[in-house]
Design a protein around this motif. Structure first.
Motif: not given
Length: 274
Positions: A118-120, A126-133, A171-175
């Motif tokens: 998982c790349m969170p 704050v409950g507004a994450g975006a994760a790639g699995l 690149a799109v969400s993790g960082s």
């Protein structure tokens, strides 16, 4: 039957996911967190009512899911020490550690395990994450749904079928939260130059970003169309957008995100060799 979930590591990301799980309906009695010292565990136990343990093996022995939430630099040592317990139980492994390939983690844990990488990102706090699995080929559909449930408790989840694409997710969400923090910083500074108090410029910029994201997520229109809808011919927004385009914003973002993805790939190689 409820799934028993153990978090190896009790840092900020583990705490965020656990809090989201409980809010979304998981029982605190089904969640355990481990750490070397109770000093790290007591705040989570008192705030969330979960079980805690300083013995990874004991926690793993009763778990259906083990979430690896320790720093990548110590992951090998942690995994190898609990290898026998993991092999005896054979739980679903979910790693939220950046940069460590699924094959490497599985090897450190003894092999032949269902594993989800998982790349969170930090807005999960704050409950507004975006994760790639990404799931290896030993993960079944029920386990995939469970991993989705865990991470959806703190935000958006998107699956990728090629593990290498997790570098693009980085690149799109993790960082990417840092990209927006830089934008807030720049907008605040520009607002001050235009005469606004710094706190006023900061709040206006942040609230506008929040509103724009909510509009985009709730709309079926692509960002390009939403952008055009804000721009009146010959107006203020058109002037600003033209300046950003002429200054090469698209090129700058593409180069920055490529550099980010490249570094993610390098880190995977570096960490995997340890």
């Amino acid at each position: 039957m409820a799934s028993k979930v153990t978090f190896i590591g009790a840092g900020n990301m583990a705490g965020a996911i656990i809090g989201g799980m409980i809010e979304s309906g998981f029982s605190p009695d089904d969640i355990t967190a481990t750490a070397p010292s109770d000093d790290f565990l007591a705040p989570l136990r008192e705030r969330l009512g979960i079980r805690t343990d300083t013995d990874n093996d004991a926690a793993v022995a009763q778990s259906d899911v083990v979430v690896l939430a320790v720093k990548p630099q110590i992951m090998r040592e942690v995994c190898e020490k609990m290898r026998d317990a993991v092999q005896a139980r054979r739980p679903l492994i979910v790693s939220v550690a950046a940069g460590l390939p699924a094959e490497t983690l599985e090897h450190w844990l003894g092999g032949n395990l269902p594993l989800v990488r998982c790349m969170p990102n930090t807005p999960a706090l704050v409950g507004a994450g975006a994760a790639g699995l990404f799931a290896n080929d030993k993960v079944d559909e029920a386990q995939r749904r469970l991993a989705t449930e865990l991470m959806e408790s703190v935000g958006l989840v998107e699956w990728v079928e090629d593990e290498a694409l997790l570098d693009a997710v980085t690149a799109v969400s993790g960082s990417a939260p840092a990209y927006f923090f830089l934008m807030f910083e720049a907008m605040e500074q520009a607002g001050v130059k235009l005469g606004l108090p710094s706190d006023t410029a900061r709040r206006l910029a942040m609230q506008t970003a929040l509103g724009a994201a909510k509009m985009a997520l709730s709309s079926d229109k692509p960002p390009a169309e939403l952008k055009r809808n804000v721009m009146s011919p010959g107006g203020t927004t058109e002037r600003a957008i033209e300046h950003l385009e002429d200054a090469g914003l698209r090129r700058i973002m593409a180069e920055a995100m490529t550099a980010c993805a490249d570094r993610a790939g390098e880190m995977a190689e570096e960490l995997g060799k340890r």
